[in-house]
Design a protein around this motif. Structure first.
Motif, PDB file in Angstrom:
ATOM      1  N   THR A  79       0.846  -1.190   0.000  1.00 30.46           N
ATOM      2  CA  THR A  79       0.000   0.000   0.000  1.00 30.46           C
ATOM      3  C   THR A  79       0.880   1.238   0.000  1.00 30.46           C
ATOM      4  OG1 THR A  79      -0.134   0.079   2.421  1.00 30.46           O
ATOM      5  CG2 THR A  79      -1.895  -1.107   1.254  1.00 30.46           C
ATOM      6  N   TRP A  80       0.333   2.316  -0.553  1.00 29.65           N
ATOM      7  CA  TRP A  80       0.935   3.641  -0.403  1.00 29.65           C
ATOM      8  C   TRP A  80      -0.160   4.534   0.164  1.00 29.65           C
ATOM      9  CZ3 TRP A  80       0.573   8.719  -2.584  1.00 29.65           C
ATOM     10  CH2 TRP A  80       1.634   9.566  -2.210  1.00 29.65           C
ATOM     11  N   GLU A  81       0.104   5.156   1.302  1.00 32.09           N
ATOM     12  CA  GLU A  81      -0.941   5.843   2.041  1.00 32.09           C
ATOM     13  C   GLU A  81      -0.906   7.350   1.865  1.00 32.09           C
ATOM     14  OE1 GLU A  81      -1.045   4.484   6.065  1.00 32.09           O
ATOM     15  OE2 GLU A  81      -1.421   2.395   5.482  1.00 32.09           O
ATOM     16  N   GLY A  82      -0.133   7.823   0.915  1.00 27.67           N
ATOM     17  CA  GLY A  82      -0.102   9.258   0.656  1.00 27.67           C
ATOM     18  C   GLY A  82      -1.317   9.723  -0.131  1.00 27.67           C
ATOM     19  N   PRO A  83      -1.470  11.043  -0.304  1.00 27.36           N
ATOM     20  CA  PRO A  83      -2.598  11.594  -1.060  1.00 27.36           C
ATOM     21  C   PRO A  83      -2.567  11.116  -2.520  1.00 27.36           C
ATOM     22  CG  PRO A  83      -1.462  13.318   0.174  1.00 27.36           C
ATOM     23  CD  PRO A  83      -0.592  12.104   0.232  1.00 27.36           C
ATOM     24  N   THR A  84      -3.649  10.510  -2.942  1.00 23.52           N
ATOM     25  CA  THR A  84      -3.721   9.908  -4.275  1.00 23.52           C
ATOM     26  C   THR A  84      -4.983  10.369  -4.981  1.00 23.52           C
ATOM     27  OG1 THR A  84      -2.551   7.947  -3.467  1.00 23.52           O
ATOM     28  CG2 THR A  84      -3.714   7.740  -5.559  1.00 23.52           C
ATOM     29  N   LEU A  85      -4.823  10.824  -6.212  1.00 21.09           N
ATOM     30  CA  LEU A  85      -5.943  11.270  -7.032  1.00 21.09           C
ATOM     31  C   LEU A  85      -6.044  10.385  -8.269  1.00 21.09           C
ATOM     32  CD1 LEU A  85      -8.141  13.340  -7.947  1.00 21.09           C
ATOM     33  CD2 LEU A  85      -6.264  14.664  -8.992  1.00 21.09           C
ATOM     34  N   PHE A  86      -7.217   9.796  -8.469  1.00 22.70           N
ATOM     35  CA  PHE A  86      -7.529   9.116  -9.722  1.00 22.70           C
ATOM     36  C   PHE A  86      -8.464  10.020 -10.522  1.00 22.70           C
ATOM     37  CE2 PHE A  86      -5.932   5.550  -7.393  1.00 22.70           C
ATOM     38  CZ  PHE A  86      -5.508   4.625  -8.340  1.00 22.70           C
ATOM     39  N   ILE A  87      -8.144  10.237 -11.780  1.00 22.68           N
ATOM     40  CA  ILE A  87      -8.991  11.035 -12.669  1.00 22.68           C
ATOM     41  C   ILE A  87      -9.527  10.111 -13.753  1.00 22.68           C
ATOM     42  CG2 ILE A  87      -9.154  13.050 -14.166  1.00 22.68           C
ATOM     43  CD1 ILE A  87      -6.712  14.199 -12.767  1.00 22.68           C
ATOM     44  N   LYS A  88     -10.823   9.976 -13.797  1.00 23.76           N
ATOM     45  CA  LYS A  88     -11.487   9.076 -14.745  1.00 23.76           C
ATOM     46  C   LYS A  88     -12.159   9.862 -15.858  1.00 23.76           C
ATOM     47  CE  LYS A  88     -15.576   6.070 -15.055  1.00 23.76           C
ATOM     48  NZ  LYS A  88     -15.065   5.302 -16.204  1.00 23.76           N
ATOM     49  N   GLY A  89     -12.013   9.406 -17.097  1.00 31.40           N
ATOM     50  CA  GLY A  89     -12.855   9.897 -18.170  1.00 31.40           C
ATOM     51  C   GLY A  89     -14.206   9.209 -18.072  1.00 31.40           C
ATOM     52  N   SER A  90     -15.271   9.977 -17.967  1.00 34.29           N
ATOM     53  CA  SER A  90     -16.589   9.376 -17.733  1.00 34.29           C
ATOM     54  C   SER A  90     -17.041   8.493 -18.889  1.00 34.29           C
ATOM     55  CB  SER A  90     -17.623  10.475 -17.474  1.00 34.29           C
ATOM     56  OG  SER A  90     -17.739  11.331 -18.602  1.00 34.29           O
ATOM     57  N   LYS A  91     -16.494   8.706 -20.094  1.00 32.12           N
ATOM     58  CA  LYS A  91     -16.861   7.895 -21.247  1.00 32.12           C
ATOM     59  C   LYS A  91     -15.874   6.748 -21.482  1.00 32.12           C
ATOM     60  CE  LYS A  91     -18.817  12.019 -23.396  1.00 32.12           C
ATOM     61  NZ  LYS A  91     -18.659  13.014 -24.486  1.00 32.12           N
TER      62      LYS A  91
END
Length: 301
Positions: free
Chosen positions: A240-252
């Protein structure tokens, strides 16, 4: 249109990694020097809190030129865009696994003495970024933010069209076509989307007159590596990596979906998920919105 100047302000220094070419075999422990571009603030800070950007399959650092300048204008931090192995101006070498590519990026960070970095990767580059974050050799002070664009840390077979792209590109070389227009026509028979065709053709090497066109990426290595590009080096719960993580998804796009979001949370318990109204190339389709999401995340965490 992207809200950024077409060239960096005069107080930004731009560096380009020298072009390196080699073809050899390598173990997953061997690293290669990665070609890179950098935007360095006028105060000379080249090491503290940089943003490092990793492209996807068939991409290169050059694809991120406009966004990297826009990120600099908003953040005022060092910005590094890298060519991963077998892409752009970086060396041609096997294996093309996520363990090997993550090791290359880690070696780059160590060489340049980077600290508290924000690591952003799209698609294949996103998996490289996640593999680096989960690497047991990751230095404690290296990674501050992880930003993953439209990919999940899941093991899945690549869609058949990727192998098809490799085969069409090989066919273009075998037939010794002598113009970009002829290469475009051959690609059209396989890929109907003009944006994807244009993206693939960015890999054409410069040519003159009636010389046959060729691609500056190693098609044989990439073709053999398609199964590895669908893989991931860790099992859920293993690291695991417990730092701040952002996933950005294309809705399509379906690359991030209801099946693999729980897997991502096992690896990255402090993740947040944002969606933009795009297909897979989120940053290219909505560059202003994409930049805002990334900058807001980095400055609020």
């Amino acid at each position: 249109m992207l809200l950024a100047t077409t060239r960096p302000p005069s107080f930004i220094k731009v560096f380009s990694g020298r072009s390196l070419r080699c073809t050899s075999s390598s173990s997953s422990r061997s690293v290669v020097p990665l070609a890179h571009n950098a935007l360095i603030p006028s105060n000379g800070n080249a090491t503290k809190q940089p943003l490092i950007i990793l492209h996807g399959l068939f991409g290169m650092k050059r694809n991120w030129n406009s966004l990297s300048k826009a990120f600099y204008q908003s953040l005022g931090r060092p910005i590094y865009t890298l060519d991963l192995r077998n892409h752009g101006s970086s060396p041609h070498v096997e294996p093309m696994t996520y363990a090997a590519m993550a090791a290359d990026v880690l070696a780059f960070c160590r060489k340049h003495h980077l600290e508290e970095a924000s690591l952003l990767g799209h698609s294949m580059g996103g998996k490289v970024a996640m593999a680096l974050a989960l690497n047991p050799e990751l230095p404690l002070n290296l990674l501050k933010h992880l930003i993953v664009v439209d990919i999940a840390p899941a093991k899945a077979a690549m869609s058949p069209e990727f192998q098809g792209y490799v085969e069409v590109m090989k066919s273009i070389e075998r037939r010794h076509v002598t113009s970009r227009q002829a290469a475009q026509k051959m690609l059209t028979s396989y890929e109907s989307d003009p944006a994807i065709r244009a993206f693939l053709l960015t890999n054409l090497a410069p040519h003159h007159g009636h010389e046959p066109v060729r691609f500056h990426i190693p098609l044989d290595i990439i073709g053999k590596s398609i199964p590895a590009i669908g893989d991931f080096p860790y099992e859920p719960g293993e690291r695991t990596w417990e730092g701040p993580t952002l996933f950005i998804k294309g809705s399509k796009s379906s690359y991030i979906n209801h099946r693999n979001i729980p897997i991502a949370k096992q690896f990255f318990p402090n993740m947040v998920l944002e969606e933009l109204d795009t297909h897979h190339w989120v940053h290219a389709e909505k560059p202003n919105e994409f930049k805002k999401v990334v900058v807001d995340f980095m400055t609020s965490h």
